[in-house]
Design an enzyme around this catalytic site. Structure first.
Site, PDB file in Angstrom:
ATOM      1  N   GLY A 272       0.851  -1.193   0.000  1.00 21.24           N
ATOM      2  CA  GLY A 272       0.000   0.000   0.000  1.00 21.24           C
ATOM      3  C   GLY A 272       0.879   1.233   0.000  1.00 21.24           C
ATOM      4  O   GLY A 272       1.028   1.932  -0.996  1.00 21.24           O
ATOM      5  N   ARG A 309      -1.397  10.401  11.408  1.00 23.33           N
ATOM      6  CA  ARG A 309      -0.224   9.557  11.697  1.00 23.33           C
ATOM      7  C   ARG A 309       0.700  10.119  12.787  1.00 23.33           C
ATOM      8  O   ARG A 309       1.114   9.375  13.674  1.00 23.33           O
ATOM      9  CB  ARG A 309       0.580   9.292  10.413  1.00 23.33           C
ATOM     10  CG  ARG A 309      -0.231   8.627   9.292  1.00 23.33           C
ATOM     11  CD  ARG A 309       0.624   8.126   8.135  1.00 23.33           C
ATOM     12  NE  ARG A 309       1.421   6.996   8.526  1.00 23.33           N
ATOM     13  CZ  ARG A 309       2.717   7.040   8.747  1.00 23.33           C
ATOM     14  NH1 ARG A 309       3.393   8.157   8.551  1.00 23.33           N
ATOM     15  NH2 ARG A 309       3.375   5.973   9.137  1.00 23.33           N
ATOM     16  N   CYS A 344      -8.646  20.876  18.754  1.00 23.54           N
ATOM     17  CA  CYS A 344      -8.635  21.107  20.193  1.00 23.54           C
ATOM     18  C   CYS A 344      -8.113  19.880  20.956  1.00 23.54           C
ATOM     19  O   CYS A 344      -8.870  19.194  21.647  1.00 23.54           O
ATOM     20  CB  CYS A 344     -10.043  21.478  20.639  1.00 23.54           C
ATOM     21  SG  CYS A 344     -10.051  22.143  22.283  1.00 23.54           S
ATOM     22  N   GLU A 345      -6.860  19.557  20.737  1.00 25.36           N
ATOM     23  CA  GLU A 345      -6.198  18.426  21.409  1.00 25.36           C
ATOM     24  C   GLU A 345      -4.728  18.790  21.553  1.00 25.36           C
ATOM     25  O   GLU A 345      -4.107  19.235  20.580  1.00 25.36           O
ATOM     26  CB  GLU A 345      -6.250  17.156  20.537  1.00 25.36           C
ATOM     27  CG  GLU A 345      -7.602  16.615  20.248  1.00 25.36           C
ATOM     28  CD  GLU A 345      -7.986  15.428  21.127  1.00 25.36           C
ATOM     29  OE1 GLU A 345      -7.154  14.941  21.906  1.00 25.36           O
ATOM     30  OE2 GLU A 345      -9.150  15.022  21.009  1.00 25.36           O
ATOM     31  N   TYR A 373      -2.209   6.347   4.015  1.00 23.57           N
ATOM     32  CA  TYR A 373      -2.822   6.475   5.342  1.00 23.57           C
ATOM     33  C   TYR A 373      -2.932   7.947   5.755  1.00 23.57           C
ATOM     34  O   TYR A 373      -2.840   8.293   6.920  1.00 23.57           O
ATOM     35  CB  TYR A 373      -2.041   5.655   6.386  1.00 23.57           C
ATOM     36  CG  TYR A 373      -1.829   4.225   5.936  1.00 23.57           C
ATOM     37  CD1 TYR A 373      -2.896   3.326   5.921  1.00 23.57           C
ATOM     38  CD2 TYR A 373      -0.587   3.781   5.471  1.00 23.57           C
ATOM     39  CE1 TYR A 373      -2.718   2.024   5.458  1.00 23.57           C
ATOM     40  CE2 TYR A 373      -0.411   2.486   5.012  1.00 23.57           C
ATOM     41  CZ  TYR A 373      -1.472   1.611   5.013  1.00 23.57           C
ATOM     42  OH  TYR A 373      -1.313   0.331   4.556  1.00 23.57           O
TER      43      TYR A 373
HETATM   44  N1  LLP Z   1      -1.987  -6.276   3.537  1.00 22.29           N
HETATM   45  C1  LLP Z   1      -2.579  -6.311   4.738  1.00 22.29           C
HETATM   46  C2  LLP Z   1      -3.304  -7.496   5.130  1.00 22.29           C
HETATM   47  C3  LLP Z   1      -2.501  -5.195   5.591  1.00 22.29           C
HETATM   48  O1  LLP Z   1      -3.074  -5.234   6.784  1.00 22.29           O
HETATM   49  C4  LLP Z   1      -1.805  -4.034   5.169  1.00 22.29           C
HETATM   50  C5  LLP Z   1      -1.731  -2.863   6.029  1.00 22.29           C
HETATM   51  C6  LLP Z   1      -1.208  -4.051   3.889  1.00 22.29           C
HETATM   52  C7  LLP Z   1      -1.317  -5.197   3.103  1.00 22.29           C
HETATM   53  C8  LLP Z   1      -0.452  -2.888   3.328  1.00 22.29           C
HETATM   54  O2  LLP Z   1       0.630  -2.530   4.099  1.00 22.29           O
HETATM   55  P1  LLP Z   1       1.663  -1.399   3.578  1.00 22.29           P
HETATM   56  O3  LLP Z   1       2.354  -1.906   2.357  1.00 22.29           O
HETATM   57  O4  LLP Z   1       0.873  -0.177   3.290  1.00 22.29           O
HETATM   58  O5  LLP Z   1       2.595  -1.183   4.726  1.00 22.29           O
HETATM   59  N2  LLP Z   1      -1.978   3.234   9.304  1.00 22.29           N
HETATM   60  C9  LLP Z   1      -0.630   2.732   9.472  1.00 22.29           C
HETATM   61  C10 LLP Z   1      -0.389   1.500   8.634  1.00 22.29           C
HETATM   62  C11 LLP Z   1      -1.383   0.411   8.902  1.00 22.29           C
HETATM   63  C12 LLP Z   1      -1.222  -0.744   7.947  1.00 22.29           C
HETATM   64  C13 LLP Z   1      -2.361  -1.671   8.041  1.00 22.29           C
HETATM   65  N3  LLP Z   1      -2.262  -2.812   7.186  1.00 22.29           N
HETATM   66  C14 LLP Z   1       0.347   3.849   9.137  1.00 22.29           C
HETATM   67  O6  LLP Z   1      -0.085   4.940   8.789  1.00 22.29           O
HETATM   68  O7  LLP Z   1       1.548   3.656   9.259  1.00 22.29           O
END
Ligand code: LLP
Length: 415
Positions: A272, A309, A344-345, A373
């Site tokens: 992602g 984040r 407001c945090e 994200y």
């Molecule tokens: N596949 C699964 C099953 C996942 O749970 C995730 C991410 C991905 C693929 C993709 O991961 P990536 O390549 O984007 O690292 N909100 C957090 C990241 C949470 C990721 C959740 N799962 C942040 O902003 O760092």
């Protein structure tokens, strides 16, 4: 690197002040060329065997970005019914979507099944639910390979301390439930966690995962998950994640597996962040500067509602200052400043005690690497409308790809 914006000519001739005037701030601005370049890189991860990269749309589900992913030949993974629906809307055929949910209802499983979307179950309980609903069908299971990785404990999704996936010790039960409901386990998937900057944790995880895969007869696919990192400290010359190195180091591991297993299943990854993070920055306005008990603050309109984040994970995002459409670089003098939002945090901080070029009221700030994200985790806290998103296209046009929310949007759900 002195300035990412200048280095890659991020705005392609568009003036940041014009974008701010036309679309308002805060504003997510995307660069299509960066986006496509990153997507192409993940597609080249495995060359020797059948392979697809599934773009993990939880990182960014803007419809225009999904259409670009489709054009670039990526498949996609979805976490919810609406993520599947938007993928179908973008034009992804069902066979290019993989539903990888956690703790979902029968209705959600039914949506995937009725639309011929392959589903992975991430507990014995969910596998049983699936089996009762659709005996005799095909599905996948998500296995916890016992090795996790990630930039923060909140994003580690494998290992001994996580809610995700089926533990290796429960695999016999997978086979029992599959037999009971005549299910074909067509594939297995894992995701060790998010954001590692070197290939090692991923390599360790895939080695272990392929050891586990040998227990499953006749797999059609093996999905290694995502997590490839983004250099969030690029202004301090942090090196990018070396996907070519990962690719080269994976090959002998895959060779050995294919030899032992007797065939090459379709290998998959699920990136992602790697696809989208660097393609976007958030443009915001500095509305106030002040000194409180010796601490300098720059107060912007980029709150935790716009980018969660830093508040959630203490994440670092590089910041550039723009004045009169020019990036202000540190050779003009720096100071230590805390950059905040307008929510407001007390935790509404973009950067704490950061050395930055001296910021003045009415400057623009650009928060880098916000494409993953960022918008997808934004909210309308304090009843602030979610912001607009603009794409700088390959030929340099600025195209609105999501309008700003309005007060009317915000109140439209009240009965
Ligand atoms: N596949 C699964 C099953 C996942 O749970 C995730 C991410 C991905 C693929 C993709 O991961 P990536 O390549 O984007 O690292 N909100 C957090 C990241 C949470 C990721 C959740 N799962 C942040 O902003 O760092």
């Amino acid at each position: 690197m002195n300035s990412y914006i200048n280095e890659i000519d991020f705005f392609k001739g568009n003036k940041p002040e014009d974008l701010a005037a036309q679309y308002g701030t805060p504003l997510y601005v995307y660069n299509e060329s960066v986006l496509r370049q990153q997507m192409r890189k993940v597609e080249g991860l495995i060359k020797k065997y059948p392979y697809t990269a599934n773009y993990s749309i939880k990182s960014n589900s803007n419809l225009s970005i999904l259409k670009i992913a489709l054009e670039e030949g990526l498949n996609a993974d979805a976490m919810s019914v609406n993520e599947m629906r938007i993928l179908l809307l973008a034009g992804f055929p069902a066979e290019r979507i993989f539903f990888v949910p956690n703790n979902v209802s029968s209705e959600e499983l039914t949506f995937a099944h009725d639309n011929n979307i392959m589903t992975s179950l991430d507990s014995i309980d969910q596998l049983r639910r699936f089996g009762k609903l659709f005996p005799g069908s095909r599905c996948a299971v998500r296995i916890n390979p016992g090795v996790g990785a990630g930039h923060h404990e909140k994003v580690v999704t494998a290992g001994k301390k996580t809610k995700f996936a089926i533990a290796e010790e429960d695999i016999d039960e997978v086979f029992e439930v599959a037999k009971e409901y005549n299910l074909t386990i067509a594939g297995i998937n894992q995701h060790v966690g998010s954001l590692y900057m070197v290939p090692d944790p991923f390599l360790a995880a895939i080695k272990n995962f392929l050891r586990i895969a040998r227990r499953f007869p006749d797999l059609e696919f093996v999905d290694f998950g995502g997590g490839f990192g983004t250099p969030y400290h690029k202004l301090s010359d942090e090196a990018p994640f070396d996907i070519d190195k990962l690719s080269a180091e994976m090959e002998p591991i895959l060779d050995e597996f294919v030899k032992d297993y007797g065939k090459a299943p379709l290998f998959k990854s699920e990136p992602g962040r790697y696809c989208v993070a660097e393609s976007s920055l958030i443009l915001g306005r500095v509305h106030a500067t002040k000194s409180n008990y010796g601490h300098k603050y720059a107060g912007t309109d980029i709150g935790m509602n716009v980018l969660a984040r830093p508040t959630l994970y203490d994440s670092w995002h590089d910041i550039e200052i723009i004045r009169d459409n020019e990036v202000v670089t540190s050779d003009k003098g720096t100071e230590v400043v805390t950059v905040t939002g307008n929510i407001c945090e007390s935790g509404d901080l973009l950067a704490k005690d950061r050395e930055l070029p001296v910021i003045k009221t009415d400057d623009l700030v650009a928060v880098l690497d916000a494409g993953a994200y960022g918008y997808s985790m934004s909210s309308s806290y304090n009843l602030r409308p979610k912001c607009a998103e603009v794409m700088i296209t390959g030929d340099g046009n600025a195209k609105l790809i999501r309008r700003r929310e309005t007060f009317e949007d915000l109140i439209s759900l009240f009965c």
